[in-house]
Design a protein around this motif. Structure first.
Motif, short mmCIF file in Angstrom:
data_model
loop_
_atom_site.label_atom_id
_atom_site.label_comp_id
_atom_site.label_asym_id
_atom_site.label_seq_id
_atom_site.Cartn_x
_atom_site.Cartn_y
_atom_site.Cartn_z
N GLU A 1 0.83 -1.21 0.00
CA GLU A 1 0.00 0.00 0.00
C GLU A 1 0.86 1.25 0.00
O GLU A 1 0.57 2.22 -0.70
CB GLU A 1 -0.90 0.01 1.24
N LEU B 1 -5.72 -0.06 -5.18
CA LEU B 1 -6.43 -0.09 -3.91
C LEU B 1 -7.58 -1.06 -3.94
O LEU B 1 -7.77 -1.86 -3.02
CB LEU B 1 -6.97 1.31 -3.59
N SER C 1 -6.35 -4.40 -3.66
CA SER C 1 -5.74 -4.77 -2.39
C SER C 1 -6.79 -4.95 -1.30
O SER C 1 -6.52 -5.62 -0.31
CB SER C 1 -4.67 -3.75 -2.00
#
Lengths: 519, 129, 525
Positions: free
Chosen positions: A145, A176, A179
């Motif tokens: 991240e 994002l 993830s």
């Protein structure tokens, strides 16, 4: 459970934090040349450390080496656990190598906010190293991240295109989104471990450690669920067709340095071979998973290649050629046999030299013509023979000419795929034809023939710094192409362990209570 | 030597001569069969990539935008409401910070929130199994 | 000792590539070309040494340079195998290669990128040597794509010409289609035999199922068809004539394009298992021989006529392979290397004399102006037309006779008609170029000159080879070449053929060649 070799000196921690600490130090300087020199020094130091690790790495071994293990959040079982094995060690070297080249490239091509740029770059290096070095999944996720932050600013602030804000946001959102799924997958892995550990009264009861997660069985249905969650995370990042649309935008709008990182360091597919396949071997070989992923991989190979064929912009062409190459990597991985895995791993490294190298070439073209459109090239070989020669050489490596690194990887992938399934292999082989077609056609139109209208007679050939970059890449290309033995030896042990793991599956390897690899 | 002889012969078997001279038009045939269709396919795929695949992405983004709008509302009325209670000065600082980050934070927050919901739901599901 | 010589063979040109490629700009053209042909000369000497050893002992040599790709159950070495088949190829490649290198010194004199030219030529030699010397399929494949790359670079030698750039890309891409097939074959071989070394593969070849043998053979054939410019992948070769003429002679006539034939002969054990594949090889060869010859009839560019004739002659070699006449195919490969190199180089000499003119409609009456070139071109023409006792007659007749005596009458018919056409278009070339009145423009005519000795010398050597080369395979089916190749190509099944029939077939073949010539004279008169 994999063998672990702890190191007396925390060299991986040094590798991990040297760039970011160096980046902070850069803050103290005001003189731009000083900033550049210091950044280069830091990157070179980092490279030296990485080379040291590569030299001291024990080849033909599946062990986790240079391991460092410190509890971080014990209550949740999160730890600061770094180590390298045959799968990740080469990426460490590659990252450090590319970082040096990017800084050399940026020497005079990045002119505004040099200090911030270098800091972002070094921060990016740390986070990327973190992704490759982390053994703990939460640690891995954190770096995964964190990587977005420097990447976002690099694209947004130093990108050359008009749409760079859009591209930066798109890139970040895509990753994002992926993830989030990945995080859920990681959580489920932890929960599964917890259930097993409490049942058997094993301490700790929570763990995100790859090595500990590897030691518990996971029911097939759960494996498949987790597999797809992780798959989304990695596939968005890789990117695997059809989740690729951020890539052409990011590569086209962002700065060359960022493009080199995005195209050269295959984090997404690294995730597959690092986590998905070893943690979820039974899911990885289940019929549906293999069929779906193979189909996506083959589609990517052909789709990317045919798209690349008609692109007018060289960077967009490279984006699709990357997608095509990633297709090869994906099918090699999910051939799930020795050659396929070995070839994919090597190809991931190779792309760091060839595709990334072509992005440097794009950069050289960009600094001469201010864009990478075909219409601004033509017949440049006469004016810029060195540029044209390196262009051709690196390009031929990317299309897998024997004698270059690309061939070794592609050959192994195709062999592995054909071994697994002749139909997939047969389709994949056609990719080599398209590869030659799109590259040579573009080369012919941009470099050969009479001088293009938009090309000035006075256009300059590569200057020494650019020659240095191209030559360094070429040396690596030839080295891996002609004498890949050192590289293959480093990965062989881990690849063998992975093959064994795939054969046994999670349940069997625990029940027979045998180590994954007997050395 | 009579060089008009070939000409005469060529004139007599004009069709055959032309076919041979043009090498049976094989190059043209291959162009027509393979090269051109591949290029056409490329253009078609390029269109597909830009409109359909990227269009889907944009559609997803739009939905996320809705979430984001929701979260912005929450932020504005709930969180800043609380912040207001703490002090107006802090509010200003928060605002400035918010402007600096433009829309990014919203997206991030929206996705994280959605993700956590998903996470909870799935874990719930698994526990029940 | 022999092992060392074998290792040295590809190293000399490689050294020249490195020197000329990286520091060639720092020294004069004289140094560059001496390095270039000198290195090939040294390779030739090594080859002769190895050849002498194999001739004496009869044992093949296998030399491992180093371990290249390995892991799991796969091991691929960079290793060489020199057996009689490789010996023949090595002699042809280094021998003819040396002559062409020497010739190039004169032909390329004063060209831009002189050193670049020789660097590419040497790189080609390295790749070609790896191709014929490899002891496994992957080394063969390195050479295979390596020669393709050099072909690309040399076709595109005049890279600022659009047509040259296009021809180069086309050659590479079309070859890649073949290469994809070849790769598939390599994979199938590995999956079936768990090894890629020739000796180990051929030792267990009999375990192969007929279907698998057909599949492998057909994949190999796709590769061979691409490289050797057979139907339907031949279209790149005529365009390849954009390269300088010595390139056409070396790569696109004498050596590289014969790699497909070498590969089939090398793998004949696999092809022998599949009658289907054999039939397809023969038919492709026969059709190509005929098809290309018809196109050659009307072309007006001297090099293009020769290019189509190359495609056509390669068709004969494929035909020979397809009917199991491997030795005959190799024989024709060898003689073809001599006379086709001779033809291309003399054509180059003509072009050189005419300041770059290649259109035969703008030639004529050159026989008295460039007599040596004329005589040598004539020798090449008589050889390719198949008129005894020159080299082409023996090898071509052997393929034709084999087709006839083994009852492949259809293929025989195709080949015979092809031979007639060959004779016709080759004599047409002679007549239009050297006889009659000049059709040159005034300016060109003034500058017509015989080529320098450095060019004519190699031509003479090739001329002698084109005259005498056929006797290596004399008497037919029992010559020295046949004995030498027995360990590789086998003896073939003994066939009772009466001497009378053999003689009759020879007379027919001669008659066909003469008929071609005669009909041309009638046609033109």
């Amino acid at each position: 459970m994999l063998e672990e070799l702890a190191s007396t000196f925390p060299i991986l921690t040094c590798i991990l934090f040297l760039p970011v600490i160096g980046g902070v130090v850069l803050w103290l300087f005001d003189d731009e040349d000083m900033v550049r020199t210091s950044a280069l020094t830091i990157a070179l130091l980092e490279l030296a450390l990485s080379v040291f690790v590569l030299l001291r790495f024990i080849p033909e071994s599946a062990a986790m080496q240079f391991s460092e293990h410190v509890p971080w959040i014990p209550a949740l079982g999160v730890s600061y656990h770094l180590a390298v094995d045959g799968i990740s060690v080469l990426f460490v070297g590659l990252t450090a190598f590319l970082a040096v080249l990017i800084i050399i490239y940026s020497w005079d091509t990045v002119r505004h906010q040099v200090k911030l740029y270098m800091m972002a770059l070094l921060a990016l290096e740390t986070t990327t190293m973190g992704v490759f070095l982390s053994i703990d999944l939460i640690l891995f996720f954190v770096f995964w991240e964190l990587m977005l932050i420097p990447s976002y600013f690099l694209i947004k602030l130093w990108g050359g295109g008009a749409e760079r804000h859009y591209a930066a946001l798109k890139f970040v959102l895509y990753t994002l989104l992926g993830s989030v799924f990945m995080l859920v997958g990681i959580a489920l892995l932890d929960i599964n471990y917890h259930q097993w550990a409490t049942l058997r009264h094993i301490e700790p009861t929570y763990s995100f450690d790859l090595l500990e997660l590897l030691s518990v069985p996971i029911p097939l249905s759960k494996q498949i669920l987790i597999f797809w969650l992780l798959f989304l995370g990695f596939a968005f990042k890789a990117p695997v067709f059809p989740f690729h649309t951020w890539l052409p935008d990011a590569l086209l709008e962002g700065p060359i340095g960022m493009a080199v990182v995005l195209a050269g360091l295959k984090l997404g597919t690294f995730g597959f071979i690092r986590f998905s396949i070893p943690l979820l071997p039974d899911a990885s070989k289940s019929q549906t998973v293999v069929t779906v992923i193979m189909t996506l991989g083959l589609a990517a190979i052909l789709y990317g290649a045919i798209m690349a064929l008609i692109q007018q912009d060289f960077r967009r062409l490279l984006a699709f050629s990357s997608i095509s190459h990633l297709g090869f990597v994906v099918i090699g991985l999910f051939a799930l046999n020795y050659q396929g895995l070995q070839g994919s791993l090597l190809t991931m490294i190779n792309l760091g030299f060839s595709t990334a190298g072509l992005f440097f070439i794009a950069g050289f073209l960009y600094s001469r013509q201010q864009n990478t459109q075909l219409s601004s090239f033509g017949g440049m070989a006469k004016q810029t023979p060195l540029l044209a020669s390196f262009f051709l050489f690196i390009g031929l490596a990317s299309i897998g000419l024997p004698g270059t690194n690309g061939f070794v990887g592609e050959f192994l992938i195709l062999l592995g795929t054909l071994k697994a399934n002749w139909l997939y292999g047969g389709i994949a082989v056609t990719g080599v034809i398209f590869g030659a077609a799109y590259f040579l056609w573009y080369y012919e139109r941009s470099m050969l023939g009479p001088l293009g209208k938009a090309v000035k007679e006075s256009i300059s050939d590569l200057h020494p710094r650019e020659v240095l970059i191209a030559a360094a890449l070429s040396v690596m290309i030839l080295w891996i192409g002609l004498y890949p033995a050192p590289f293959l030896r480093m990965m062989n042990g881990s690849v063998q362990a992975l093959v064994d793991r795939l054969e046994r599956g999670t349940v069997a390897s625990v029940e027979s209570d045998q180590p994954v690899r007997v050395d | 030597m009579n060089l008009s002889a070939p000409d005469r012969l060529a004139a007599r078997f004009q069709a055959a001569y032309r076919i041979l001279l043009n090498k049976y038009y094989v190059d043209e045939l291959y162009d027509l069969l393979w090269v051109e269709p591949t290029k056409k396919l490329g253009l078609l795929l390029d269109w597909f990539d830009r409109t359909v695949i990227d269009g889907l992405v944009h559609a997803v983004a739009q939905i996320a935008e809705l979430f984001a709008a929701g979260s912005t509302w929450t932020e504005k009325h709930v969180i800043y409401g609380c912040v207001n209670v703490i002090g107006y000065g802090n509010h200003l600082a928060a605002r400035q910070w918010r402007q600096l980050q433009s829309g990014m934070v919203h997206h991030y927050a929206a996705i994280i929130v959605a993700g956590l919901f998903l996470l909870a739901a799935i874990i719930q599901l698994i526990m029940q199994l | 000792m022999t092992d060392l010589l074998i290792k040295l063979i590809p190293l000399f040109p490689l050294l020249a590539v490195i020197l000329n490629g990286f520091v060639g700009r720092r020294y004069s053209h004289d140094v560059a070309h001496r390095l270039a042909w000198g290195s090939v000369g040294l390779s030739f000497l090594c080859t002769v040494g190895v050849f002498a050893d194999i001739l004496r002992t009869g044992t093949p040599h296998e030399v491992i340079a180093y371990q290249w790709i390995f892991g799991g159950d796969l091991t691929i070495n960079l290793a060489y195998l020199v057996d009689p088949l490789t010996c023949i190829m090595l002699l042809v490649v280094t021998g003819v290669g040396l002559l062409i290198h020497v010739y190039s010194v004169g032909y390329m004199h004063g060209e831009d990128g002189f050193t670049r030219f020789f660097t590419y030529m040497n790189l080609f030699m390295v790749s070609m040597l790896l191709l014929v010397m490899g002891n496994n399929y992957v080394v063969l494949f390195i050479g295979w794509e390596g020669v393709g790359l050099c072909s690309y670079l040399l076709i595109g030698y005049y890279y600022d010409k659009v047509s040259a750039a296009k021809a180069a890309s086309k050659a590479f891409v079309v070859n890649r289609i073949g290469d994809a097939g070849f790769l598939l074959a390599i994979f199938l071989i590995f999956i079936n035999f768990k090894t890629l070394d020739y000796t180990k593969v051929f030792a267990q070849v009999s375990q192969l199922s007929p279907e698998m043998a057909t599949a492998i053979a057909l994949c190999l054939l796709v590769g061979a068809v691409g490289k050797s410019a057979q139907l339907p992948l031949y279209t790149w070769l005529p365009d390849a004539m954009e390269g300088p003429t010595p390139v056409s002679a070396l790569i696109h006539a004498a050596t590289m394009v014969t790699a497909g034939v070498y590969m089939i002969v090398r793998n004949h054990a696999i092809f022998d298992l599949s009658p289907t594949a054999m039939t397809i090889v023969g038919v492709i060869g026969g059709l190509t021989a005929l098809f290309a010859a018809t196109i050659g009839l009307v072309q007006t560019d001297i090099k293009r006529v020769l290019a189509y004739s190359t495609v056509s002659q390669l068709g004969y070699m494929f035909l020979g392979c397809g009917i199991g006449a491997y030795t005959a195919a190799m024989f024709h490969l060898m003689t073809h290397a001599f006379f086709k190199a001779l033809l291309f180089l003399t054509a180059g000499s003509v072009i050189h004399a005419l300041s770059g003119e290649q259109d035969i409609r703008k030639m004529g009456g050159l026989s008295s102006k460039i007599p040596w070139t004329y005589r040598l071109f004539l020798i090449g023409t008589v050889a390719i037309a198949g008129i005894p006792p020159l080299a082409g007659f023996w090898s071509k007749d052997e393929i034709l006779a084999h087709a006839f005596t083994h009852h492949h009458y259809l293929l025989y018919g195709m080949a015979a008609i092809g031979a007639l056409l060959t004779s016709f278009y080759m004599f047409r070339l002679i007549y239009l170029t050297f006889y009659g009145t000049s059709r040159m423009d005034h300016h060109t005519e003034e500058h017509v000159h015989e080529s320098p000795m450095v060019m004519v010398g190699p031509l003479m050597a090739l001329g002698v080879l084109s005259i005498l080369g056929g006797f290596l395979g004399f008497p037919p089916e029992h010559g020295w070449l046949h004995q030498f190749l027995v360990p590789v190509a086998g003896t073939g099944e003994e066939h009772d053929v009466s001497t009378g029939l053999v003689l009759m077939l020879m007379m027919i073949a001669t008659g066909i060649a003469l008929l071609g010539w005669a009909s041309l004279t009638i046609f033109i008169a």
